[in-house]
Motif scaffolding. Structure first.
Motif, PDB file in Angstrom:
ATOM      1  N   ASN A 158       0.907  -1.344   0.072  1.00 16.42           N
ATOM      2  CA  ASN A 158      -0.322   0.056  -0.153  1.00 16.42           C
ATOM      3  C   ASN A 158       0.696   1.381   0.035  1.00 16.42           C
ATOM      4  OD1 ASN A 158      -2.503  -1.117   0.314  1.00 16.42           O
ATOM      5  ND2 ASN A 158      -2.149  -1.917   1.976  1.00 16.42           N
ATOM      6  N   ASN A 160       2.040   3.997  -2.098  1.00 16.46           N
ATOM      7  CA  ASN A 160       1.821   5.114  -3.118  1.00 16.46           C
ATOM      8  C   ASN A 160       2.961   5.824  -4.129  1.00 16.46           C
ATOM      9  OD1 ASN A 160       1.402   6.941  -1.261  1.00 16.46           O
ATOM     10  ND2 ASN A 160       1.455   8.272  -3.083  1.00 16.46           N
ATOM     11  N   CYS A 184      -2.441   5.451 -11.552  1.00 12.91           N
ATOM     12  CA  CYS A 184      -3.631   5.389 -10.978  1.00 12.91           C
ATOM     13  C   CYS A 184      -3.966   4.833 -10.060  1.00 12.91           C
ATOM     14  CB  CYS A 184      -5.214   4.807 -11.678  1.00 12.91           C
ATOM     15  SG  CYS A 184      -4.796   5.995 -13.730  1.00 12.91           S
ATOM     16  N   GLN A 185      -3.020   3.074  -9.827  1.00 12.21           N
ATOM     17  CA  GLN A 185      -3.613   2.605  -8.301  1.00 12.21           C
ATOM     18  C   GLN A 185      -2.926   3.314  -7.027  1.00 12.21           C
ATOM     19  OE1 GLN A 185      -1.108  -1.098  -8.678  1.00 12.21           O
ATOM     20  NE2 GLN A 185      -1.662  -1.354  -7.025  1.00 12.21           N
ATOM     21  N   LYS A 188      -5.111   5.846  -5.816  1.00 13.48           N
ATOM     22  CA  LYS A 188      -6.121   5.592  -5.393  1.00 13.48           C
ATOM     23  C   LYS A 188      -5.703   5.551  -3.672  1.00 13.48           C
ATOM     24  CE  LYS A 188      -8.252   2.358  -9.161  1.00 13.48           C
ATOM     25  NZ  LYS A 188      -9.089   1.430  -9.772  1.00 13.48           N
ATOM     26  N   ILE A 189      -4.698   4.974  -3.404  1.00 13.03           N
ATOM     27  CA  ILE A 189      -4.425   5.018  -2.018  1.00 13.03           C
ATOM     28  C   ILE A 189      -3.990   5.943  -1.094  1.00 13.03           C
ATOM     29  CG2 ILE A 189      -2.238   4.397  -0.759  1.00 13.03           C
ATOM     30  CD1 ILE A 189      -1.347   1.561  -3.110  1.00 13.03           C
ATOM     31  N   ASN A 191      -4.814  10.302  -2.747  1.00 14.96           N
ATOM     32  CA  ASN A 191      -5.189  10.968  -3.983  1.00 14.96           C
ATOM     33  C   ASN A 191      -4.080  11.881  -3.954  1.00 14.96           C
ATOM     34  OD1 ASN A 191      -6.693  11.383  -6.232  1.00 14.96           O
ATOM     35  ND2 ASN A 191      -7.783  12.980  -4.803  1.00 14.96           N
TER      36      ASN A 191
END
Length: 650
Positions: A158, A160, A184-185, A188-189, A191
């Motif tokens: 997790n 980012n 994009c992943q 999501k973690i 922003n």
């Protein structure tokens, strides 16, 4: 956070998987870079925390971090080497030393320290990440970099930043679709990481998705709290993308909104170029110019002019809303308002006289200050609502809005910080103008992330006042009702003590006062009152006279009468009578109160407004045919009496 006594063992009964339990306990009792020793024997867990070492080294560790943040690597390395010597098994000490060496350009030595960091903690996420960065950026060895990144993801799926760096490396290899998936992943973690938004903006621009590229660039600007290289690159990207959008876009994007307003307001709208207007754009309402259409004028070479046109159309939209509620207001300035302003700038006028500035130039300068300040007083509060409306309701317009408002902010900045302007302008007027400009800059920062507040060199009091104004706007903006923007126009002017420089009047009341011009225009079709329907004429005259009683003396008529008395003072009665009849004959066609180019053949080189020619009409008959003046039924008796006292025969 808490500390445990020196080398004391804490034991308890546990069951379950030892490896997982050991790992979780190490995480739980880790303090900064200091990891405890956890061992499990049979069903007993022993946790050893070296408190004296933690206490002794914690201060130096935090000092090292602060020094690194300030870029003072030399002193930081001295402290850090001492920490490494005392505690060579601490992975984080090695990792920080590796980062310092990498920043200094010594990549080989940085790798050595990072290897040591991973030797003592193979799951040190930051060390794995840094190794990946070095191989990708400085060794151009993307496959090796990806192996380190993959291990970093295993250690912390997790994270980012690790995912962002993987995306960056894929981008570097030209694999944009794959890179975008990682970015994009990462979003999501977290922003709020500006680097990822900037990268997505780059990919969107490459894919020619310019609106998405602009959106991502703005987010990168807004989320970046430091004006670093990334921030500047994000700003440059936003400008470049906005210019590309404008260069290739449909130049009539405002047409749909324009037609909507034509339908709602019941009046057609024309949009025309005009390089001579004093502002970037303006709207002329049909009612104020006695035209069948509203007219939007704009300077054609102004940046992102489509935004300016839309801005003026929103002005009209707000007016239509206010009119439908019977609450629209008109902003006007009388000669008395101008006199009140000129009294406040007399020290500046005296200074300009000492500088031997020509009188005409002084007048022009003072009038420019008066008109400019009034424009700000009226427009600044309303413009805040307009720009907020445009930003939220027309997202496709944002690139235009961005470039256009940036240009306006820069103009306002120059207007209140230019050395010559500061030298010549009255300090109090300049301060009030600066406050209005600061309000605009505050909104620009909120909407687009660029901060020019410090560039205004404002005092603490000026900035505080601007912030108060902007906060008051925020209280209104989400639930604005028709005409509420005028409350801010009045409140702010009162706070700045400039409300004496203009009049803000309900449009219905203002139009009612202007019935004098409508009545006189009809009256001139039969100047002697011989052909009018008598009952209707009496009704109109009663209405007209009641209106005059409400408003009292018409000072504009008085001043025009003084002008007429001066013109006629040495003229024979017969010549005056000739002019009187000529005006009466011209009046049979009616006088347009908004017309400013009437010509009287007997008076050379002079043009008259509707009000001006009526004053000459009354005075000429009063001087040449006084016994007939009452039949004109013009209620200017008191104006004429005052004009007589003001007139000084030469």
């Amino acid at each position: 956070m808490f500390y445990l006594p020196s080398s004391q063992n804490y034991t308890g009964w546990w069951g379950g998987g030892n490896a997982l339990l050991t790992s979780e306990l190490e995480k739980y009792y880790t303090f900064g870079p200091f990891t405890p020793k956890v061992s499990i024997t049979d069903d007993w867990v022993t946790i050893e925390i070296d408190s004296p070492t933690i206490i002794a080294q914690e201060a130096d560790y935090h000092k090292t971090v602060v020094l690194c943040e300030k870029g003072n690597y030399k002193e930081a390395k001295t402290l850090l080497q001492n920490l490494v010597d005392k505690n060579p098994t601490n992975s984080e000490f090695h990792r920080i030393m590796g980062q310092i060496l990498s920043d200094e350009g010594n990549q080989e030595e940085a790798i050595n320290y990072l290897i040591d960091a991973l030797r003592w903690d193979s799951k040190n996420n930051w060390a794995l990440l840094m190794m990946g960065n070095i191989f990708a950026k400085f060794k151009n060895d993307v496959p090796t970099a990806m192996r380190y990144y993959d291990q970093a993801l295993v250690a912390n799926p997790n994270d980012n930043i690790t995912i962002n760096n993987i995306g960056a490396n894929l981008m570097q290899q030209g694999k944009f679709e794959e890179a975008k998936k990682y970015f994009c992943q990462a979003i999501k973690i977290n922003n709020d990481y500006p680097n990822t938004h900037f990268a997505l903006g780059m990919i969107a621009e490459i894919e020619n998705d310019l609106q998405s590229a602009f959106y991502s660039s703005l987010l990168a600007i807004k989320l970046n709290k430091n004006k670093d290289v990334l921030y500047q690159n994000s700003v440059n990207q936003a400008f470049d993308v906005a210019k590309r959008i404008i260069a290739g876009a449909d130049k009539t994007l405002f047409r749909e909104y324009l037609h909507q307003l034509e339908f709602e307001g019941g009046t057609e709208i024309d949009v025309v170029e005009d390089s001579e207007i004093p502002t970037a754009a303006k709207i002329e309402f049909s009612e104020n110019y006695n035209r069948p259409k509203h007219l939007v004028r704009f300077k054609p070479h102004y940046p992102a002019v489509e935004h300016l046109i839309m801005h003026e159309l929103v002005h009209l939209d707000f007016v239509i809303q206010a009119r439908n509620a019977g609450l629209n207001h008109l902003f006007t300035a009388t000669p008395q308002n101008r006199v009140a302003f000129l009294e406040t700038v007399q020290p500046t006028v005296a200074k300009l006289h000492k500088m031997q500035v020509p009188e005409a130039s002084i007048d022009q300068f003072c009038n420019g200050l008066f008109d400019g300040l009034n424009l700000q007083a009226y427009n600044t509060p309303i413009d805040l609502f307009i720009e907020d409306f445009l930003y939220n309701e027309f997202p496709e317009l944002r690139p235009y809005q961005f470039l256009s408002l940036y240009a306006l902010i820069q103009e306002g900045l120059k207007a209140v910080t230019d050395a010559t302007v500061i030298e010549l302008s009255p300090a109090t007027i300049l301060s009030k103008s600066k406050i209005y400009n600061l309000v605009n800059a505050l909104q620009f920062k909120v909407l687009f992330g660029l901060d020019f507040i410090k560039d205004f060199n404002s005092t603490a009091a000026e900035l505080h006042k601007a912030e108060d104004f902007y906060n008051e706007f925020l209280e209104y903006k989400d639930n604005r009702k028709p005409s509420e923007e005028f409350e801010l126009v009045q409140h702010w002017a009162e706070d700045l003590q400039i409300d004496g420089y203009f009049q803000l009047e309900n449009e219905k009341q203002y139009r009612k006062r202007s019935d004098v011009d409508f009545f006189i225009s009809n009256l001139q079709k039969d100047p002697f009152g011989l052909e009018d329907d008598l009952p209707f004429k009496e009704k109109e005259m009663e209405k007209f006279q009641n209106t005059q009683e409400e408003i009292g003396l018409n000072m504009a008529v008085v001043m025009f009468m003084v002008d007429a008395l001066q013109y006629f003072q040495h003229m024979p009665v017969d010549a005056i009578k000739k002019i009187a009849f000529e005006i009466a004959m011209q009046g049979t066609q009616g006088f347009d109160p908004n017309q400013k180019n009437y010509i009287i053949g007997s008076i050379a080189n002079k043009r008259f407004s509707g009000c001006h020619i009526l004053a000459y009409y009354y005075v000429s008959w009063m001087l040449a045919i006084p016994e007939m003046v009452s039949q004109l039924q013009l209620p200017f008796d008191e104006e004429y009496k005052l004009a007589i006292t003001m007139h000084k025969p030469k």
